[in-house]
Design an enzyme around this catalytic site. Sequence first.
Site, mmCIF file in Angstrom:
data_model
loop_
_atom_site.group_PDB
_atom_site.id
_atom_site.type_symbol
_atom_site.label_atom_id
_atom_site.label_comp_id
_atom_site.label_asym_id
_atom_site.label_seq_id
_atom_site.Cartn_x
_atom_site.Cartn_y
_atom_site.Cartn_z
ATOM 1 N N CYS A 378 66.013 77.690 55.863
ATOM 2 C CA CYS A 378 66.337 79.107 56.043
ATOM 3 C C CYS A 378 66.201 79.840 54.713
ATOM 4 O O CYS A 378 65.091 80.043 54.234
ATOM 5 C CB CYS A 378 67.734 79.259 56.653
ATOM 6 S SG CYS A 378 68.066 80.903 57.324
ATOM 7 N N HIS A 514 67.072 76.029 61.412
ATOM 8 C CA HIS A 514 68.113 75.094 60.966
ATOM 9 C C HIS A 514 67.997 73.774 61.730
ATOM 10 O O HIS A 514 68.650 73.583 62.765
ATOM 11 C CB HIS A 514 69.501 75.699 61.192
ATOM 12 C CG HIS A 514 69.845 76.810 60.268
ATOM 13 N ND1 HIS A 514 70.538 76.623 59.088
ATOM 14 C CD2 HIS A 514 69.573 78.139 60.335
ATOM 15 C CE1 HIS A 514 70.692 77.786 58.482
ATOM 16 N NE2 HIS A 514 70.113 78.725 59.208
ATOM 17 N N GLU A 516 69.249 70.988 61.098
ATOM 18 C CA GLU A 516 70.479 70.196 61.067
ATOM 19 C C GLU A 516 71.282 70.328 62.361
ATOM 20 O O GLU A 516 72.072 69.441 62.707
ATOM 21 C CB GLU A 516 71.350 70.571 59.864
ATOM 22 C CG GLU A 516 71.968 71.962 59.893
ATOM 23 C CD GLU A 516 71.109 73.027 59.242
ATOM 24 O OE1 GLU A 516 71.678 74.024 58.758
ATOM 25 O OE2 GLU A 516 69.874 72.864 59.224
#
Length: 555
Positions: A378, A514, A516
């Site tokens: 990001c 993102h 994750e």
Amino acid sequence: MTRYIFITGGVVSSLGKGITSASLGAILEAQGLTVTLLKLDPYINVDPGTMSPFQHGEVFVTEDGAETDLDLGHYERFVNATMTRKNNFTTGRVYADVIRKERRGDYLGGTIQVIPHITDEIKAKIREGADGADVALVEVGGTVGDIESLPFLEAIRQMRIELGDQQTLFIHLTLVPYVAVAGEIKTKPTQHSVKELRSIGIQPDILVCRSEQSLPDAERAKIALFTNVPEPSVISLSDVKSIYEIPLILRDQGLGNRVCEKLNIKATAADLDDWKKVVQAQKNPRHTVTVAVVGKYVDLEDSYKSLSEALIHAGIHTQTRVVIEYIDSEAIELHGTELLKKVDAILVPGGFGSRGIEGKILAAQYARENGIPYFGICLGMQIAIIEFARDKAQMENANSTEFDPKTPFPVVALVSEWMAKEGIIEKRKWGDDLGGTMRLGGQPCRLKIDSLARRLYGEDRVIERHRHRYEVNNDLIGELEKKGLVISGRSIDDRLVEMIELADHPWFVGCQFHPEFTSTPRKGHPLFIGFIKAGLAAKEAKKAVLAAPSQEKTD
């Protein structure tokens, strides 16, 4: 028919209700049940989207674009269900919806009260979030005794009356402290916590007792006697090195079977072989790699909870112990990149605001110039582009308009600030990805053939979750490509940059999304796995250079 399991907490906060709920969800899922989880937050914010990470920790983004509590990240990492905006709501959301209905005239001029209107709204939202599941685990945030939690506790008390004890079950998580001075385990806090819960009409069916060490049988019997809970339903949950051990610990104490028995569910034995493999891999690494996470919220590790877990997952799938060094980007601004010299790889995560930005840019430059694996997520991708534009494309003072609205080279900007060579400001239609508002949730990305990103994913189209306002400026990206920047991922309409990399670097990857948020311990994530492998390769290359004999001739 959906069964409801309500999980409350007592004595102190931060006992791990979210992990316990997720672990029980994993057990029940392994017993053949479809499971979902809900988190009820007692604060008055409508959602955590505008809360400081120092106050709340990470904001977890769901596939449908909701900004939610970080516990939903635990839920998705432990069970196979995908959470939505229905799986998390706050006091603020409940009150906002009730007031909206009152203004609309839905209550026909009646006096709006906590009971029944607020509690009815809470119950309706619980049922909506649980729809379609065999079992819904409902975690009530806060601590029993807090005034903020009372409407939620009253609502779940009413649900027991309405649905009966064959369809509802109460689990209470408490702390059983060890007092070192006295050399004793103290059960009194748990007794008082259950007393407080019973005073508002809730008798727990199961107690999960958190402690430093496993509870002796005598203490379990004592707790059972004074809390009116059967002794087999007093579960001991001691501290562990890895949260991924908890499903195994709770299964071995019979928690899943106890729940199914009380709810009259016929279920198979829980097969947790995949969790055993995860734990074994985590406990027996063959390698070690050190990763620097350069951010501005590093004083609270929960600010990067999904990120740290994704790195751990990548370690599990590469037989690697991942040592995470959290480095404040402002410290790099003050002390330089000396702080990065001992790490094997560098990761710059997402964030907002100008504080510490130049330190992150220095970290990206250090990684690029020294061939160190770099992963920008990001904002981490955006600052890598800013650094590349300044140094390689001779765009002096290039920046994002988030940090410098008057920059001569706005390589990152709101979409409404893009200006074509003809002087026309880019306009977007309703329904387009709007850079001026937060871009949230899962969105498709098309990967470039023969790119590193394409090789890592093993497919040419992926869906990843976003949370940002600013985008890479298409009007300037062509100049950066001429200097060697590779655009390896774009939005499906080809208008937004989603991934970048450098062809002349061992491993330099940035993504606007993102990743994750979709990493799990059982599957990992291809970008994080690739990043850790690159860190290991860099470490081995560095060792080889240091071990090589000197080329200098001696007399």
